[in-house]
Scaffold this motif. Structure first.
Motif, PDB file in Angstrom:
ATOM      1  N   LEU A   1       0.783  -1.011   0.148  1.00 40.77           N
ATOM      2  CA  LEU A   1       0.079  -0.019  -0.054  1.00 40.77           C
ATOM      3  C   LEU A   1       0.953   1.312  -0.068  1.00 40.77           C
ATOM      4  O   LEU A   1       0.382   2.278  -0.570  1.00 40.77           O
ATOM      5  CB  LEU A   1      -0.875  -0.138   1.322  1.00 40.77           C
ATOM      6  N   THR A   2       2.009   1.169   0.777  1.00 38.44           N
ATOM      7  CA  THR A   2       2.921   2.448   0.802  1.00 38.44           C
ATOM      8  C   THR A   2       3.611   2.595  -0.599  1.00 38.44           C
ATOM      9  O   THR A   2       3.750   3.834  -1.025  1.00 38.44           O
ATOM     10  CB  THR A   2       3.923   2.306   1.879  1.00 38.44           C
ATOM     11  N   TYR A   3       3.673   1.512  -1.418  1.00 37.28           N
ATOM     12  CA  TYR A   3       4.497   1.488  -2.659  1.00 37.28           C
ATOM     13  C   TYR A   3       3.345   2.094  -3.668  1.00 37.28           C
ATOM     14  O   TYR A   3       3.695   3.043  -4.550  1.00 37.28           O
ATOM     15  CB  TYR A   3       4.863   0.277  -3.202  1.00 37.28           C
ATOM     16  N   TYR A   4       1.989   1.708  -3.562  1.00 38.68           N
ATOM     17  CA  TYR A   4       1.209   2.125  -4.247  1.00 38.68           C
ATOM     18  C   TYR A   4       0.784   3.534  -4.209  1.00 38.68           C
ATOM     19  O   TYR A   4       0.527   4.408  -4.907  1.00 38.68           O
ATOM     20  CB  TYR A   4      -0.207   1.270  -4.301  1.00 38.68           C
ATOM     21  N   GLU A   5       0.551   3.970  -2.787  1.00 39.95           N
ATOM     22  CA  GLU A   5       0.099   5.533  -2.471  1.00 39.95           C
ATOM     23  C   GLU A   5       1.277   5.805  -1.301  1.00 39.95           C
ATOM     24  O   GLU A   5       0.949   5.602  -0.349  1.00 39.95           O
ATOM     25  CB  GLU A   5      -1.342   5.459  -1.962  1.00 39.95           C
ATOM     26  N   PRO A   6       2.051   6.316  -1.438  1.00 42.27           N
ATOM     27  CA  PRO A   6       3.187   6.830  -0.693  1.00 42.27           C
ATOM     28  C   PRO A   6       2.719   7.878   0.681  1.00 42.27           C
ATOM     29  O   PRO A   6       3.157   7.525   1.532  1.00 42.27           O
ATOM     30  CB  PRO A   6       4.310   7.385  -1.522  1.00 42.27           C
ATOM     31  N   GLU A   7       1.674   8.517   0.157  1.00 36.43           N
ATOM     32  CA  GLU A   7       0.973   9.232   1.158  1.00 36.43           C
ATOM     33  C   GLU A   7       0.440   8.465   2.330  1.00 36.43           C
ATOM     34  O   GLU A   7       0.231   9.238   3.608  1.00 36.43           O
ATOM     35  CB  GLU A   7       0.103  10.424   0.651  1.00 36.43           C
ATOM     36  N   LEU A   8       0.178   7.087   2.152  1.00 32.29           N
ATOM     37  CA  LEU A   8      -0.464   6.432   3.441  1.00 32.29           C
ATOM     38  C   LEU A   8       0.831   5.802   4.203  1.00 32.29           C
ATOM     39  O   LEU A   8       0.410   5.350   5.407  1.00 32.29           O
ATOM     40  CB  LEU A   8      -1.166   5.235   2.748  1.00 32.29           C
ATOM     41  N   ARG A   9       2.192   6.466   4.171  1.00 32.88           N
ATOM     42  CA  ARG A   9       2.932   5.668   4.723  1.00 32.88           C
ATOM     43  C   ARG A   9       2.817   6.119   6.369  1.00 32.88           C
ATOM     44  O   ARG A   9       2.944   5.173   7.198  1.00 32.88           O
ATOM     45  CB  ARG A   9       4.416   6.126   4.251  1.00 32.88           C
ATOM     46  N   GLY A  10       2.657   7.351   6.464  1.00 29.84           N
ATOM     47  CA  GLY A  10       2.305   7.812   7.715  1.00 29.84           C
ATOM     48  C   GLY A  10       1.498   7.153   8.997  1.00 29.84           C
ATOM     49  O   GLY A  10       1.681   6.880   9.850  1.00 29.84           O
ATOM     50  N   ILE A  11       0.148   6.966   8.146  1.00 31.97           N
ATOM     51  CA  ILE A  11      -0.875   6.348   8.840  1.00 31.97           C
ATOM     52  C   ILE A  11      -0.628   4.968   9.080  1.00 31.97           C
ATOM     53  O   ILE A  11      -0.697   4.258  10.347  1.00 31.97           O
ATOM     54  CB  ILE A  11      -2.344   6.266   7.885  1.00 31.97           C
ATOM     55  N   LEU A  12       0.008   4.244   8.319  1.00 30.17           N
ATOM     56  CA  LEU A  12       0.589   2.729   8.590  1.00 30.17           C
ATOM     57  C   LEU A  12       1.575   2.698   9.623  1.00 30.17           C
ATOM     58  O   LEU A  12       1.543   1.704  10.253  1.00 30.17           O
ATOM     59  CB  LEU A  12       0.579   1.982   7.100  1.00 30.17           C
ATOM     60  N   LYS A  13       2.619   3.362   9.319  1.00 36.08           N
ATOM     61  CA  LYS A  13       3.390   3.564  10.166  1.00 36.08           C
ATOM     62  C   LYS A  13       3.019   3.550  11.759  1.00 36.08           C
ATOM     63  O   LYS A  13       3.523   3.104  12.649  1.00 36.08           O
ATOM     64  CB  LYS A  13       4.629   4.285   9.849  1.00 36.08           C
ATOM     65  N   GLN A  14       2.316   4.896  12.058  1.00 35.91           N
ATOM     66  CA  GLN A  14       1.592   5.017  13.250  1.00 35.91           C
ATOM     67  C   GLN A  14       1.030   3.912  13.686  1.00 35.91           C
ATOM     68  O   GLN A  14       0.867   3.730  14.983  1.00 35.91           O
ATOM     69  CB  GLN A  14       0.657   6.173  13.118  1.00 35.91           C
ATOM     70  N   ALA A  15       0.201   3.257  12.831  1.00 40.02           N
ATOM     71  CA  ALA A  15      -0.498   1.922  13.417  1.00 40.02           C
ATOM     72  C   ALA A  15       0.320   0.761  13.801  1.00 40.02           C
ATOM     73  O   ALA A  15      -0.163  -0.294  14.210  1.00 40.02           O
ATOM     74  CB  ALA A  15      -1.544   1.527  12.329  1.00 40.02           C
ATOM     75  N   GLY A  16       1.623   0.903  13.256  1.00 39.78           N
ATOM     76  CA  GLY A  16       2.810  -0.260  13.599  1.00 39.78           C
ATOM     77  C   GLY A  16       2.566  -1.496  12.582  1.00 39.78           C
ATOM     78  O   GLY A  16       3.111  -2.445  12.847  1.00 39.78           O
ATOM     79  N   PHE A  17       2.025  -1.142  11.309  1.00 43.37           N
ATOM     80  CA  PHE A  17       1.922  -2.234  10.475  1.00 43.37           C
ATOM     81  C   PHE A  17       3.292  -2.255   9.462  1.00 43.37           C
ATOM     82  O   PHE A  17       3.315  -3.390   8.852  1.00 43.37           O
ATOM     83  CB  PHE A  17       0.759  -2.001   9.557  1.00 43.37           C
ATOM     84  N   LEU A  18       4.177  -1.412   9.298  1.00 47.15           N
ATOM     85  CA  LEU A  18       5.335  -1.580   8.687  1.00 47.15           C
ATOM     86  C   LEU A  18       6.318  -1.917   9.358  1.00 47.15           C
ATOM     87  O   LEU A  18       7.441  -2.197   8.704  1.00 47.15           O
ATOM     88  CB  LEU A  18       5.378   0.008   8.075  1.00 47.15           C
ATOM     89  N   THR A  19       6.384  -2.219  10.829  1.00 47.99           N
ATOM     90  CA  THR A  19       7.369  -2.595  11.276  1.00 47.99           C
ATOM     91  C   THR A  19       7.199  -4.212  11.419  1.00 47.99           C
ATOM     92  O   THR A  19       6.272  -5.019  11.576  1.00 47.99           O
ATOM     93  CB  THR A  19       7.329  -2.304  12.978  1.00 47.99           C
ATOM     94  N   ARG A  20       8.464  -4.864  10.902  1.00 44.84           N
ATOM     95  CA  ARG A  20       8.650  -6.343  10.853  1.00 44.84           C
ATOM     96  C   ARG A  20       8.647  -6.858  12.281  1.00 44.84           C
ATOM     97  O   ARG A  20       9.617  -6.450  12.878  1.00 44.84           O
ATOM     98  CB  ARG A  20       9.711  -6.877  10.042  1.00 44.84           C
ATOM     99  N   ASP A  21       7.812  -7.679  12.534  1.00 42.24           N
ATOM    100  CA  ASP A  21       7.915  -8.328  14.051  1.00 42.24           C
ATOM    101  C   ASP A  21       8.902  -9.356  14.157  1.00 42.24           C
ATOM    102  O   ASP A  21       8.702 -10.444  13.504  1.00 42.24           O
ATOM    103  CB  ASP A  21       6.469  -8.968  14.461  1.00 42.24           C
ATOM    104  N   SER A  22      10.056  -8.823  14.867  1.00 43.36           N
ATOM    105  CA  SER A  22      11.046  -9.848  14.905  1.00 43.36           C
ATOM    106  C   SER A  22      11.291 -10.947  15.725  1.00 43.36           C
ATOM    107  O   SER A  22      12.149 -11.741  15.759  1.00 43.36           O
ATOM    108  CB  SER A  22      12.226  -9.034  14.802  1.00 43.36           C
ATOM    109  N   ARG A  23      10.123 -10.954  16.474  1.00 48.75           N
ATOM    110  CA  ARG A  23      10.170 -12.233  17.485  1.00 48.75           C
ATOM    111  C   ARG A  23       9.870 -13.377  16.800  1.00 48.75           C
ATOM    112  O   ARG A  23       9.026 -13.649  16.057  1.00 48.75           O
ATOM    113  CB  ARG A  23       8.609 -12.041  18.396  1.00 48.75           C
TER     114      ARG A  23
END
Length: 168
Positions: A125-147
């Protein structure tokens, strides 16, 4: 001293504060605009990972159909919690039923695979619409869960559990 050099610490402070106000672009002031990444068919591709699962995700404008390993999402992920996990990026960004998702997932269990698909959808989604990056990052969806699962150690029954102790 030349005219361009600083004469005192006050001059240096003024120069630094002007650069900070201007932002990361320097004294120009405008941040560079990020271009969308789409292929010839108008799709965006991203890879999502969670635990030992890896998901390759393609999104394109459509009616909201999600296909996982050539099966409908309701068939592949039978538990409603896993289906809810996958649709979270669309709900947060107000793009529900606007994109078709095609993904292939390998490795891990169903929970890890659902997390990998969510991560892949968010990145796509961030590649398709770069302006969505802030919303998705704030929700924590762009961080790879490393556990990941801890490895088993020698002299132990599992990663941390000892063998049963016998006094006699």
């Amino acid at each position: 001293m030349s005219d361009t050099s600083t004469r005192s610490l006050a001059d240096l402070k003024d120069i630094v504060s002007a650069a900070v106000v201007a932002g990361p672009g320097g004294l120009t002031g405008a941040a560079p605009k990020v271009e969308p990444k789409r292929d010839a068919q108008g799709r965006s591709y991203a890879t999502g990972r969670r635990k030992n699962a890896v998901a390759r995700v393609w999104i394109k404008p459509g009616r909201g159909e999600i296909t996982v390993n050539e099966k409908k999402v309701g068939v592949y992920f039978a538990r409603p919690v896993l289906r809810m996990l996958i649709t979270q990026p669309f709900l947060v960004s107000d793009r529900y039923n606007q994109f078709d998702v095609i993904c292939t997932v390998v490795g891990g269990g169903l929970s890890g695979q659902a997390g990998a698909v969510r991560h892949g959808i968010s990145r796509a989604l961030t590649y398709y619409e770069p302006e969505l990056r802030g919303i998705l990052k704030q929700a924590g969806f762009l961080t790879r869960d490393s556990r990941v699962v801890e490895r088993k150690k020698y002299g132990r029954a599992k990663a941390r559990r000892s063998f049963q102790f016998s006094k006699r």
